[in-house]
Scaffold this active site. Structure first.
Site, short mmCIF file in Angstrom:
data_model
loop_
_atom_site.label_atom_id
_atom_site.label_comp_id
_atom_site.label_asym_id
_atom_site.label_seq_id
_atom_site.Cartn_x
_atom_site.Cartn_y
_atom_site.Cartn_z
N TYR A 22 6.75 5.23 0.42
CA TYR A 22 7.64 4.08 0.67
C TYR A 22 9.02 4.46 1.18
O TYR A 22 9.84 3.58 1.46
CB TYR A 22 7.77 3.26 -0.63
CG TYR A 22 6.45 2.73 -1.13
CD1 TYR A 22 5.72 1.81 -0.38
CD2 TYR A 22 5.91 3.16 -2.34
CE1 TYR A 22 4.49 1.34 -0.82
CE2 TYR A 22 4.68 2.68 -2.80
CZ TYR A 22 3.98 1.78 -2.03
OH TYR A 22 2.76 1.30 -2.48
N HIS A 101 4.33 -5.42 4.56
CA HIS A 101 4.16 -4.22 3.75
C HIS A 101 4.96 -3.08 4.35
O HIS A 101 4.95 -2.90 5.59
CB HIS A 101 2.70 -3.81 3.65
CG HIS A 101 1.85 -4.88 3.06
ND1 HIS A 101 1.87 -5.17 1.71
CD2 HIS A 101 1.01 -5.77 3.64
CE1 HIS A 101 1.06 -6.19 1.48
NE2 HIS A 101 0.53 -6.57 2.64
C1 DQA Z 1 2.99 -2.52 -0.55
C2 DQA Z 1 1.53 -2.05 -0.46
C3 DQA Z 1 0.75 -2.44 -1.70
O1 DQA Z 1 -0.60 -1.99 -1.61
C4 DQA Z 1 1.39 -1.80 -2.93
O2 DQA Z 1 0.70 -2.20 -4.10
C5 DQA Z 1 2.85 -2.03 -3.03
C6 DQA Z 1 3.66 -2.01 -1.82
C7 DQA Z 1 3.83 -2.03 0.64
O3 DQA Z 1 4.90 -2.57 0.84
O4 DQA Z 1 3.44 -1.07 1.33
O5 DQA Z 1 3.39 -2.14 -4.12
O6 DQA Z 1 3.01 -3.93 -0.54
#
Ligand code: DQA
Length: 146
Positions: A22, A101
């Site tokens: 992330y 995402h």
């Molecule tokens: C997310 C992707 C999801 O699979 C994960 O559970 C997250 C973050 C993303 O921003 O990449 O918590 O939404």
């Protein structure tokens, strides 16, 4: 145009958890970039984050009933993959919602490949870090100006 950015479960830890997935920008850093982008385009933006499914549902209801925004960006976190309650909340309202995402969910574990939200969203952006939110704003602005 007024945007509402809703972040769901665990997104408050962005920049602190799983940095290789992330990134190291915090949610506050990301929100500041979104706010600057909106300001430069003459748009306004409100931010909301909760780890609680029902609170997220309530935020959609509030936006709908009080007409607080023109479009919504929604990163539901893991709720994306199984929350029928959030899916129904999105389907219930007449405000366009973009599913966002940070990571490329399709390049990750199998369970992340399925979203129960996408079908009721206007569009989906993933994999561009904070740029996913910016791309979603561009897409929503384009849709709303037609
Ligand atoms: C997310 C992707 C999801 O699979 C994960 O559970 C997250 C973050 C993303 O921003 O990449 O918590 O939404």
């Amino acid at each position: 145009m007024k945007f509402l950015v809703i972040n769901g479960v665990n997104l408050n830890l962005t920049g602190k958890r799983e940095k290789s997935v992330y990134g190291s920008a915090t949610l506050e850093d990301i929100n500041a970039k979104i706010a600057a982008f909106c300001k430069a385009n003459g748009d306004s933006v409100e931010f909301y984050q909760s780890n609680i499914e029902g609170e997220l549902v309530n935020k959609f209801h509030e936006a709908f009933l009080n007409k607080t925004c023109d479009a919504i960006l929604f990163n539901a976190g893991a709720f994306t993959h199984y929350s029928y309650a959030l899916r129904d909340a999105i389907a219930a309202i007449d405000i366009p919602v973009a599913e966002v995402h940070i990571s490329n969910v399709h390049a990750r574990e199998e369970f992340r490949h399925k979203s129960v939200l996408s079908e009721v969203c206007k569009g989906v952006v993933c994999g561009f870090g904070h740029g996913s939110y910016i791309a979603a704003i561009v897409g929503l602005k384009d849709c709303l100006s037609k």
